[in-house]
Scaffold this active site. Sequence first.
Site, PDB file in Angstrom:
ATOM      1  N   LYS A  13       0.862  -1.362   0.087  1.00  0.00           N
ATOM      2  CA  LYS A  13       0.084   0.041  -0.160  1.00  0.00           C
ATOM      3  C   LYS A  13       0.914   1.208  -0.079  1.00  0.00           C
ATOM      4  O   LYS A  13       0.755   2.243  -0.625  1.00  0.00           O
ATOM      5  CB  LYS A  13      -0.930   0.123   1.223  1.00  0.00           C
ATOM      6  CG  LYS A  13      -1.827  -1.128   1.137  1.00  0.00           C
ATOM      7  CD  LYS A  13      -2.793  -0.979   2.538  1.00  0.00           C
ATOM      8  CE  LYS A  13      -2.172  -1.070   3.965  1.00  0.00           C
ATOM      9  NZ  LYS A  13      -1.559  -2.051   4.336  1.00  0.00           N
ATOM     10  N   ARG A  88      -9.466   0.913   9.094  1.00  0.00           N
ATOM     11  CA  ARG A  88      -9.015  -0.460   9.385  1.00  0.00           C
ATOM     12  C   ARG A  88     -10.221  -1.160  10.134  1.00  0.00           C
ATOM     13  O   ARG A  88      -9.865  -2.227  10.456  1.00  0.00           O
ATOM     14  CB  ARG A  88      -7.840  -0.495  10.320  1.00  0.00           C
ATOM     15  CG  ARG A  88      -6.456  -0.663   9.558  1.00  0.00           C
ATOM     16  CD  ARG A  88      -5.356  -0.659  10.552  1.00  0.00           C
ATOM     17  NE  ARG A  88      -4.079  -1.279  10.186  1.00  0.00           N
ATOM     18  CZ  ARG A  88      -2.849  -0.732   9.727  1.00  0.00           C
ATOM     19  NH1 ARG A  88      -3.192   0.386   9.163  1.00  0.00           N
ATOM     20  NH2 ARG A  88      -1.901  -1.511   9.524  1.00  0.00           N
ATOM     21  N   ARG A 127      11.942  -6.190   4.991  1.00  0.00           N
ATOM     22  CA  ARG A 127      11.736  -4.747   4.678  1.00  0.00           C
ATOM     23  C   ARG A 127      12.642  -3.707   5.432  1.00  0.00           C
ATOM     24  O   ARG A 127      12.957  -3.809   6.533  1.00  0.00           O
ATOM     25  CB  ARG A 127      10.392  -4.379   4.894  1.00  0.00           C
ATOM     26  CG  ARG A 127       9.767  -2.950   4.821  1.00  0.00           C
ATOM     27  CD  ARG A 127       8.208  -2.979   4.664  1.00  0.00           C
ATOM     28  NE  ARG A 127       7.724  -2.853   5.876  1.00  0.00           N
ATOM     29  CZ  ARG A 127       6.252  -2.530   5.791  1.00  0.00           C
ATOM     30  NH1 ARG A 127       5.590  -2.618   4.865  1.00  0.00           N
ATOM     31  NH2 ARG A 127       5.979  -2.615   7.003  1.00  0.00           N
ATOM     32  N   ARG A 161      11.591  -1.309  10.777  1.00  0.00           N
ATOM     33  CA  ARG A 161      10.342  -0.802  11.820  1.00  0.00           C
ATOM     34  C   ARG A 161      10.332  -1.874  13.152  1.00  0.00           C
ATOM     35  O   ARG A 161      10.507  -3.208  12.611  1.00  0.00           O
ATOM     36  CB  ARG A 161       8.941  -0.961  11.007  1.00  0.00           C
ATOM     37  CG  ARG A 161       8.639   0.183  10.241  1.00  0.00           C
ATOM     38  CD  ARG A 161       7.579   0.240   9.376  1.00  0.00           C
ATOM     39  NE  ARG A 161       6.330  -0.527  10.178  1.00  0.00           N
ATOM     40  CZ  ARG A 161       5.123  -0.515   9.562  1.00  0.00           C
ATOM     41  NH1 ARG A 161       4.825   0.268   8.509  1.00  0.00           N
ATOM     42  NH2 ARG A 161       4.152  -1.117  10.193  1.00  0.00           N
ATOM     43  N   ARG A 172      -0.585  -8.725  13.486  1.00  0.00           N
ATOM     44  CA  ARG A 172      -0.858  -7.569  12.772  1.00  0.00           C
ATOM     45  C   ARG A 172      -1.752  -8.318  11.548  1.00  0.00           C
ATOM     46  O   ARG A 172      -3.051  -7.995  11.215  1.00  0.00           O
ATOM     47  CB  ARG A 172       0.219  -6.883  11.811  1.00  0.00           C
ATOM     48  CG  ARG A 172       0.843  -5.937  12.835  1.00  0.00           C
ATOM     49  CD  ARG A 172       2.159  -5.721  12.537  1.00  0.00           C
ATOM     50  NE  ARG A 172       2.387  -4.937  11.491  1.00  0.00           N
ATOM     51  CZ  ARG A 172       3.421  -4.815  10.746  1.00  0.00           C
ATOM     52  NH1 ARG A 172       4.756  -5.486  10.903  1.00  0.00           N
ATOM     53  NH2 ARG A 172       3.521  -4.106   9.559  1.00  0.00           N
TER      54      ARG A 172
HETATM   55  P1  AMP Z   1       1.078   0.549   9.271  1.00  0.00           P
HETATM   56  O1  AMP Z   1       2.220   1.716   8.884  1.00  0.00           O
HETATM   57  O2  AMP Z   1      -0.352   0.829   8.376  1.00  0.00           O
HETATM   58  O3  AMP Z   1       1.386  -0.825   9.275  1.00  0.00           O
HETATM   59  O4  AMP Z   1       0.835   0.708  10.914  1.00  0.00           O
HETATM   60  C1  AMP Z   1       1.479   0.422  11.949  1.00  0.00           C
HETATM   61  C2  AMP Z   1       0.814   0.314  13.081  1.00  0.00           C
HETATM   62  O5  AMP Z   1       0.078   1.320  13.462  1.00  0.00           O
HETATM   63  C3  AMP Z   1      -0.537  -0.865  13.183  1.00  0.00           C
HETATM   64  O6  AMP Z   1       0.048  -2.159  13.477  1.00  0.00           O
HETATM   65  C4  AMP Z   1      -1.329  -0.331  14.156  1.00  0.00           C
HETATM   66  O7  AMP Z   1      -0.961  -0.600  15.463  1.00  0.00           O
HETATM   67  C5  AMP Z   1      -1.469   1.147  14.068  1.00  0.00           C
HETATM   68  N1  AMP Z   1      -2.398   1.687  13.191  1.00  0.00           N
HETATM   69  C6  AMP Z   1      -2.026   2.155  11.806  1.00  0.00           C
HETATM   70  N2  AMP Z   1      -3.177   2.814  11.174  1.00  0.00           N
HETATM   71  C7  AMP Z   1      -4.261   2.307  12.181  1.00  0.00           C
HETATM   72  C8  AMP Z   1      -5.569   2.406  12.167  1.00  0.00           C
HETATM   73  N3  AMP Z   1      -6.360   2.869  10.889  1.00  0.00           N
HETATM   74  N4  AMP Z   1      -6.354   1.688  12.994  1.00  0.00           N
HETATM   75  C9  AMP Z   1      -5.607   1.276  14.208  1.00  0.00           C
HETATM   76  N5  AMP Z   1      -4.506   1.223  14.416  1.00  0.00           N
HETATM   77  C10 AMP Z   1      -3.876   1.680  13.409  1.00  0.00           C
END
Ligand code: AMP
Length: 214
Positions: A13, A88, A127, A161, A172
């Site tokens: 994404k 989400r 990554r 990360r 996740r």
């Molecule tokens: P991402 O970078 O999108 O993979 O997000 C990393 C982490 O941030 C996720 O595993 C969640 O803990 C938190 N997070 C990001 N976006 C959301 C969202 N829309 N709702 C809830 N938690 C989020």
Amino acid sequence: MNIILLGPPGAGKGTQARRLVDERNMVQLSTGDMLRAARTSGTEMGKIVADVMDRGDLVTDEIVIGLIREQLTTGGAEGGYIFDGFPRTLAQADALGNLLSELNETLDAVIEMSVDDDVLVARITARSTCASCGEVYNDITKPVPADGKCSNCGGTEFTRRADDNEDSLRTRLMAYYKQTSPLIGYYYAKGDLTSVNGLGEIDEVAAEIKAVLG
Ligand code: AMP
């Protein structure tokens, strides 16, 4: 044009969102990036979400909806917004719909990027990201250039990360299947959903997305 990129962690994404930013002058709204920025700058909210993120669970709807509301009501985006990693949950999807209609904006497409789970694990554990510009690399499919410089900005520092490890990835993925995948049905029923095959090369996936957006 406002669009959502929907898919599990590692579906690509962020990579595709960055291309759309470059090619279409769109603005990427990644709640993951916003939460990581809050952690780095040490805000109260950043401290609250740190453990939840490292575990791989979702932070509360209230927090992420607040972040998106703030962005949509303060900033403008001529080319429109790409929602990356948001919504989400169904509550977030409803909140986004309400927010867009308050602002007289539309949601023009929801693109589901589908990828096999075993590929996700391989992608995520390999990554790394340029610390200066956020360009995403992968040890196997897109390694950091041999001269050690980011191909996008020339930066020389690359980070991994904290949540890109197998344990938190399992959590996740579970969060994705339990809480986020119902959005596929939700947007399908609204007539907004298109699926693309996220397994292809970056350029192939970009071409599929281009075909959807026109
Ligand atoms: P991402 O970078 O999108 O993979 O997000 C990393 C982490 O941030 C996720 O595993 C969640 O803990 C938190 N997070 C990001 N976006 C959301 C969202 N829309 N709702 C809830 N938690 C989020």
